[in-house]
Design a protein around this motif. Structure first.
Motif, PDB file in Angstrom:
ATOM      1  N   ASP A  25      38.631  39.138  53.691  1.00 26.77           N
ATOM      2  CA  ASP A  25      38.020  40.152  53.024  1.00 26.77           C
ATOM      3  C   ASP A  25      38.266  41.570  53.573  1.00 26.77           C
ATOM      4  O   ASP A  25      38.699  41.765  54.733  1.00 26.77           O
ATOM      5  CB  ASP A  25      36.381  39.843  53.238  1.00 26.77           C
ATOM      6  N   GLY A  26      38.044  42.617  52.541  1.00 24.90           N
ATOM      7  CA  GLY A  26      38.309  44.052  53.044  1.00 24.90           C
ATOM      8  C   GLY A  26      39.669  44.637  52.471  1.00 24.90           C
ATOM      9  O   GLY A  26      40.053  45.711  52.700  1.00 24.90           O
ATOM     10  N   ARG A  29      38.521  47.992  50.107  1.00 20.15           N
ATOM     11  CA  ARG A  29      38.335  48.893  51.250  1.00 20.15           C
ATOM     12  C   ARG A  29      39.506  49.686  51.941  1.00 20.15           C
ATOM     13  O   ARG A  29      39.693  50.871  52.029  1.00 20.15           O
ATOM     14  CB  ARG A  29      37.196  48.495  52.242  1.00 20.15           C
ATOM     15  N   ARG A  76      34.848  40.710  38.570  1.00 24.76           N
ATOM     16  CA  ARG A  76      35.559  42.124  38.842  1.00 24.76           C
ATOM     17  C   ARG A  76      36.327  42.798  37.675  1.00 24.76           C
ATOM     18  O   ARG A  76      36.417  41.918  36.685  1.00 24.76           O
ATOM     19  CB  ARG A  76      36.543  41.864  40.037  1.00 24.76           C
TER      20      ARG A  76
HETATM   21 MG    MG Z   1      34.974  41.791  49.512  1.00 23.78          MG
END
Ligand code: MG
Ligand code: IPE
Ligand code: IPE
Length: 245
Positions: A25-26, A29, A76
Protein backbone atom coordinates in the motif's frame (compact mmCIF):
# COMPACT_ATOMS: atom_id res chain seq x y z
CA UNK A 1 8.81 -21.48 21.91
CA UNK A 2 11.94 -19.40 22.35
CA UNK A 3 11.69 -15.64 22.41
CA UNK A 4 13.93 -13.47 20.30
CA UNK A 5 14.67 -9.82 20.81
CA UNK A 6 13.79 -7.46 17.97
CA UNK A 7 17.30 -6.03 18.45
CA UNK A 8 18.76 -9.17 16.97
CA UNK A 9 20.33 -8.89 13.57
CA UNK A 10 18.18 -10.44 10.81
CA UNK A 11 20.83 -13.09 10.21
CA UNK A 12 20.32 -14.27 13.80
CA UNK A 13 16.55 -14.49 13.52
CA UNK A 14 15.57 -18.11 13.64
CA UNK A 15 11.79 -17.86 13.92
CA UNK A 16 10.70 -17.18 10.39
CA UNK A 17 6.99 -16.98 9.54
CA UNK A 18 5.81 -19.88 7.44
CA UNK A 19 3.23 -17.69 5.76
CA UNK A 20 3.55 -13.93 5.36
CA UNK A 21 0.84 -11.68 3.91
CA UNK A 22 1.96 -8.35 2.49
CA UNK A 23 -0.43 -5.48 1.78
CA UNK A 24 1.41 -3.42 -0.80
CA UNK A 25 0.00 0.00 0.00
CA UNK A 26 0.97 3.62 -0.54
CA UNK A 27 1.75 3.67 -4.27
CA UNK A 28 -0.63 6.55 -4.97
CA UNK A 29 0.60 8.72 -2.10
CA UNK A 30 4.22 8.07 -3.08
CA UNK A 31 3.52 9.32 -6.61
CA UNK A 32 1.53 12.32 -5.38
CA UNK A 33 4.40 13.38 -3.13
CA UNK A 34 6.54 13.58 -6.26
CA UNK A 35 3.97 15.38 -8.36
CA UNK A 36 3.52 12.27 -10.51
CA UNK A 37 0.32 10.51 -11.61
CA UNK A 38 -0.79 7.66 -9.29
CA UNK A 39 0.10 5.17 -12.01
CA UNK A 40 3.79 6.04 -11.59
CA UNK A 41 3.53 4.74 -8.03
CA UNK A 42 2.18 1.44 -9.28
CA UNK A 43 5.09 1.13 -11.75
CA UNK A 44 7.66 1.53 -8.97
CA UNK A 45 5.56 -0.58 -6.60
CA UNK A 46 5.61 -3.46 -9.11
CA UNK A 47 9.43 -3.39 -9.18
CA UNK A 48 9.56 -3.44 -5.38
CA UNK A 49 7.19 -6.42 -5.39
CA UNK A 50 9.67 -8.46 -7.48
CA UNK A 51 12.57 -7.63 -5.14
CA UNK A 52 10.63 -8.34 -1.95
CA UNK A 53 9.13 -11.59 -3.26
CA UNK A 54 12.62 -12.91 -4.01
CA UNK A 55 13.84 -11.77 -0.59
CA UNK A 56 11.00 -13.67 1.13
CA UNK A 57 12.20 -16.85 -0.57
CA UNK A 58 15.78 -16.09 0.46
CA UNK A 59 14.69 -15.78 4.09
CA UNK A 60 13.12 -19.23 4.10
CA UNK A 61 9.47 -18.17 4.11
CA UNK A 62 7.30 -21.00 2.78
CA UNK A 63 4.32 -18.99 1.52
CA UNK A 64 4.16 -15.28 0.70
CA UNK A 65 0.84 -13.74 -0.29
CA UNK A 66 0.93 -10.29 -1.89
CA UNK A 67 -2.21 -8.14 -2.05
CA UNK A 68 -2.18 -6.69 -5.55
CA UNK A 69 -5.77 -5.77 -6.38
CA UNK A 70 -8.81 -6.09 -4.14
CA UNK A 71 -12.46 -6.75 -4.98
CA UNK A 72 -13.01 -3.14 -3.82
CA UNK A 73 -10.32 -1.62 -6.05
CA UNK A 74 -12.76 -1.67 -9.03
CA UNK A 75 -14.14 1.53 -7.45
CA UNK A 76 -11.05 3.40 -8.69
CA UNK A 77 -10.97 5.54 -11.86
CA UNK A 78 -10.95 3.40 -15.01
CA UNK A 79 -7.65 4.95 -16.09
CA UNK A 80 -5.93 3.73 -12.92
CA UNK A 81 -7.49 0.26 -13.21
CA UNK A 82 -6.24 0.02 -16.81
CA UNK A 83 -2.74 1.03 -15.73
CA UNK A 84 -2.71 -1.65 -13.00
CA UNK A 85 -3.97 -4.31 -15.44
CA UNK A 86 -1.31 -3.33 -17.98
CA UNK A 87 1.38 -3.62 -15.32
CA UNK A 88 0.05 -7.04 -14.45
CA UNK A 89 0.26 -8.06 -18.11
CA UNK A 90 3.83 -6.80 -18.32
CA UNK A 91 4.79 -8.55 -15.09
CA UNK A 92 3.28 -11.83 -16.22
CA UNK A 93 5.17 -11.76 -19.51
CA UNK A 94 8.47 -10.89 -17.84
CA UNK A 95 7.97 -13.22 -14.90
CA UNK A 96 7.61 -16.17 -17.21
CA UNK A 97 11.29 -15.61 -18.03
CA UNK A 98 12.53 -13.99 -14.81
CA UNK A 99 10.93 -16.32 -12.26
CA UNK A 100 12.04 -19.38 -14.22
CA UNK A 101 15.45 -18.87 -12.62
CA UNK A 102 13.94 -18.76 -9.15
CA UNK A 103 12.71 -21.75 -7.19
CA UNK A 104 9.31 -20.07 -6.64
CA UNK A 105 5.84 -21.48 -7.33
CA UNK A 106 3.46 -18.79 -8.52
CA UNK A 107 -0.25 -19.02 -7.78
CA UNK A 108 -3.04 -16.53 -8.16
CA UNK A 109 -5.83 -16.14 -5.65
CA UNK A 110 -9.06 -14.26 -6.27
CA UNK A 111 -11.84 -14.31 -8.85
CA UNK A 112 -10.13 -14.29 -12.24
CA UNK A 113 -13.34 -14.47 -14.25
CA UNK A 114 -13.58 -10.66 -14.21
CA UNK A 115 -10.11 -10.20 -15.72
CA UNK A 116 -9.32 -9.85 -19.43
CA UNK A 117 -9.01 -13.25 -21.19
CA UNK A 118 -5.37 -12.66 -22.19
CA UNK A 119 -4.47 -11.93 -18.55
CA UNK A 120 -6.25 -15.09 -17.42
CA UNK A 121 -4.27 -17.05 -20.02
CA UNK A 122 -0.95 -15.53 -18.88
CA UNK A 123 -1.82 -16.34 -15.26
CA UNK A 124 -2.47 -19.92 -16.20
CA UNK A 125 0.85 -20.11 -18.08
CA UNK A 126 2.77 -18.63 -15.13
CA UNK A 127 1.21 -21.18 -12.78
CA UNK A 128 1.95 -24.06 -15.13
CA UNK A 129 5.53 -22.94 -15.74
CA UNK A 130 6.33 -22.93 -12.00
CA UNK A 131 4.13 -25.80 -10.80
CA UNK A 132 7.08 -28.19 -10.41
CA UNK A 133 9.23 -25.83 -8.36
CA UNK A 134 9.94 -26.87 -4.81
CA UNK A 135 10.59 -23.52 -3.12
CA UNK A 136 8.35 -20.79 -1.77
CA UNK A 137 4.74 -20.49 -2.87
CA UNK A 138 4.06 -16.97 -4.13
CA UNK A 139 0.34 -16.22 -3.96
CA UNK A 140 -0.58 -13.14 -5.94
CA UNK A 141 -3.98 -11.84 -4.82
CA UNK A 142 -5.83 -10.26 -7.74
CA UNK A 143 -9.51 -9.36 -7.60
CA UNK A 144 -9.24 -10.90 -4.17
CA UNK A 145 -11.49 -10.22 -1.19
CA UNK A 146 -11.68 -12.25 1.99
CA UNK A 147 -15.46 -12.01 2.13
CA UNK A 148 -15.80 -13.04 -1.52
CA UNK A 149 -13.45 -15.97 -0.85
CA UNK A 150 -15.66 -17.15 2.03
CA UNK A 151 -18.83 -16.70 -0.05
CA UNK A 152 -17.25 -18.80 -2.85
CA UNK A 153 -16.26 -21.50 -0.36
CA UNK A 154 -19.74 -21.56 1.19
CA UNK A 155 -21.35 -21.89 -2.27
CA UNK A 156 -19.09 -24.84 -3.10
CA UNK A 157 -19.84 -26.51 0.25
CA UNK A 158 -23.60 -25.94 -0.17
CA UNK A 159 -23.49 -27.49 -3.66
CA UNK A 160 -21.88 -30.64 -2.22
CA UNK A 161 -24.51 -30.84 0.51
CA UNK A 162 -27.24 -30.41 -2.10
CA UNK A 163 -25.95 -33.22 -4.32
CA UNK A 164 -25.50 -35.47 -1.30
CA UNK A 165 -21.68 -35.76 -1.38
CA UNK A 166 -21.19 -33.86 1.87
CA UNK A 167 -22.92 -34.39 5.22
CA UNK A 168 -23.67 -31.00 6.90
CA UNK A 169 -22.37 -32.53 10.15
CA UNK A 170 -18.96 -32.89 8.47
CA UNK A 171 -18.60 -29.13 7.91
CA UNK A 172 -15.88 -28.17 10.34
CA UNK A 173 -13.01 -25.67 10.22
CA UNK A 174 -10.82 -28.05 8.20
CA UNK A 175 -13.62 -28.50 5.67
CA UNK A 176 -13.99 -24.74 5.22
CA UNK A 177 -10.22 -24.33 4.86
CA UNK A 178 -10.16 -26.94 2.13
CA UNK A 179 -12.50 -24.74 0.08
CA UNK A 180 -10.42 -21.57 0.35
CA UNK A 181 -7.91 -20.42 -2.28
CA UNK A 182 -5.19 -21.18 0.26
CA UNK A 183 -6.23 -24.82 0.80
CA UNK A 184 -3.29 -26.94 2.01
CA UNK A 185 -1.19 -23.89 2.85
CA UNK A 186 -0.19 -22.93 6.39
CA UNK A 187 -2.30 -20.23 8.08
CA UNK A 188 -0.96 -16.68 8.04
CA UNK A 189 1.67 -15.97 10.70
CA UNK A 190 2.51 -12.38 9.86
CA UNK A 191 0.71 -9.55 8.10
CA UNK A 192 2.86 -6.67 6.99
CA UNK A 193 1.30 -3.40 5.92
CA UNK A 194 3.34 -0.34 5.08
CA UNK A 195 2.04 3.19 4.35
CA UNK A 196 0.71 4.00 7.81
CA UNK A 197 -2.71 2.38 7.41
CA UNK A 198 -3.72 0.11 10.28
CA UNK A 199 -6.31 -2.18 8.75
CA UNK A 200 -6.71 -5.48 6.93
CA UNK A 201 -8.88 -4.16 4.06
CA UNK A 202 -10.58 -7.53 3.46
CA UNK A 203 -7.29 -9.44 3.10
CA UNK A 204 -7.16 -13.12 4.18
CA UNK A 205 -9.75 -12.61 6.91
CA UNK A 206 -10.14 -16.31 7.76
CA UNK A 207 -6.45 -17.13 7.49
CA UNK A 208 -5.42 -14.24 9.79
CA UNK A 209 -7.33 -15.44 12.87
CA UNK A 210 -4.05 -15.72 14.83
CA UNK A 211 -1.71 -13.66 12.67
CA UNK A 212 0.77 -11.14 14.07
CA UNK A 213 0.70 -7.65 12.56
CA UNK A 214 3.56 -5.36 11.72
CA UNK A 215 2.63 -1.91 10.44
CA UNK A 216 5.10 0.46 8.92
CA UNK A 217 4.99 4.13 7.90
CA UNK A 218 7.08 3.58 4.76
CA UNK A 219 5.22 3.82 1.45
CA UNK A 220 5.43 0.61 -0.60
CA UNK A 221 7.52 2.04 -3.50
CA UNK A 222 10.21 2.91 -0.89
CA UNK A 223 10.07 -0.45 0.88
CA UNK A 224 13.44 -2.29 0.92
CA UNK A 225 14.76 -5.74 1.79
CA UNK A 226 16.08 -4.18 5.02
CA UNK A 227 12.54 -3.13 5.95
CA UNK A 228 11.40 -6.71 5.42
CA UNK A 229 14.23 -7.97 7.61
CA UNK A 230 13.24 -5.48 10.32
CA UNK A 231 9.64 -6.72 10.20
CA UNK A 232 10.85 -10.32 10.44
CA UNK A 233 12.95 -9.40 13.47
CA UNK A 234 9.94 -7.78 15.16
CA UNK A 235 7.89 -10.89 14.38
CA UNK A 236 10.57 -13.15 15.86
CA UNK A 237 10.29 -11.21 19.11
CA UNK A 238 6.56 -11.76 19.47
CA UNK A 239 5.18 -14.27 21.94
CA UNK A 240 2.32 -16.13 20.29
CA UNK A 241 -0.03 -17.93 22.62
CA UNK A 242 -2.91 -19.11 20.42
CA UNK A 243 -5.23 -18.93 23.40
CA UNK A 244 -2.90 -20.89 25.64
CA UNK A 245 -0.61 -19.58 28.36
MG1 MG B 1 -4.13 2.38 -0.58
C1 IPE C 1 -1.69 0.05 -3.31
O1 IPE C 1 -1.42 1.41 -3.37
C2 IPE C 1 -1.93 -0.56 -4.66
C3 IPE C 1 -3.34 -0.92 -4.93
C4 IPE C 1 -4.32 -0.86 -4.07
C5 IPE C 1 -3.65 -1.39 -6.27
P1 IPE C 1 -2.59 2.47 -3.42
O2 IPE C 1 -2.93 2.72 -4.83
O3 IPE C 1 -3.70 2.08 -2.54
O4 IPE C 1 -1.86 3.75 -2.84
P2 IPE C 1 -2.48 4.81 -1.82
O5 IPE C 1 -2.95 4.04 -0.63
O6 IPE C 1 -3.59 5.49 -2.54
O7 IPE C 1 -1.33 5.72 -1.51
C1 IPE D 1 -5.62 -2.68 -0.04
O1 IPE D 1 -5.25 -1.35 -0.22
C2 IPE D 1 -5.59 -3.40 -1.34
C3 IPE D 1 -4.28 -3.59 -1.94
C4 IPE D 1 -3.13 -3.22 -1.43
C5 IPE D 1 -4.28 -4.29 -3.19
P1 IPE D 1 -6.33 -0.20 -0.42
O2 IPE D 1 -5.54 1.05 -0.60
O3 IPE D 1 -7.28 -0.55 -1.48
O4 IPE D 1 -7.08 -0.22 0.98
P2 IPE D 1 -7.90 0.91 1.73
O5 IPE D 1 -8.90 1.46 0.75
O6 IPE D 1 -6.92 1.94 2.15
O7 IPE D 1 -8.53 0.22 2.91
Amino acid sequence: MALFSSKQKPSEVSVVPEHIGIIMDGNGRWAKKRGLPRQAGHVTGAKVFRTIAKHCEKRGIKVATFYTFSTENWKRPQEEINAIMNLLREYLKESLADFKKENIRTRFIGDRSMLAPDIQELMHEAEEATANKTGMILNIAINYGGRAELATAIRAIAAKVKDGTLDPEAIDEACIEKHLYTADQPEVDLILRPSGEYRLSNFLIWQCAYAEYVFDEILWPEFTTKDLDNALAVYAGRHRRFGGV
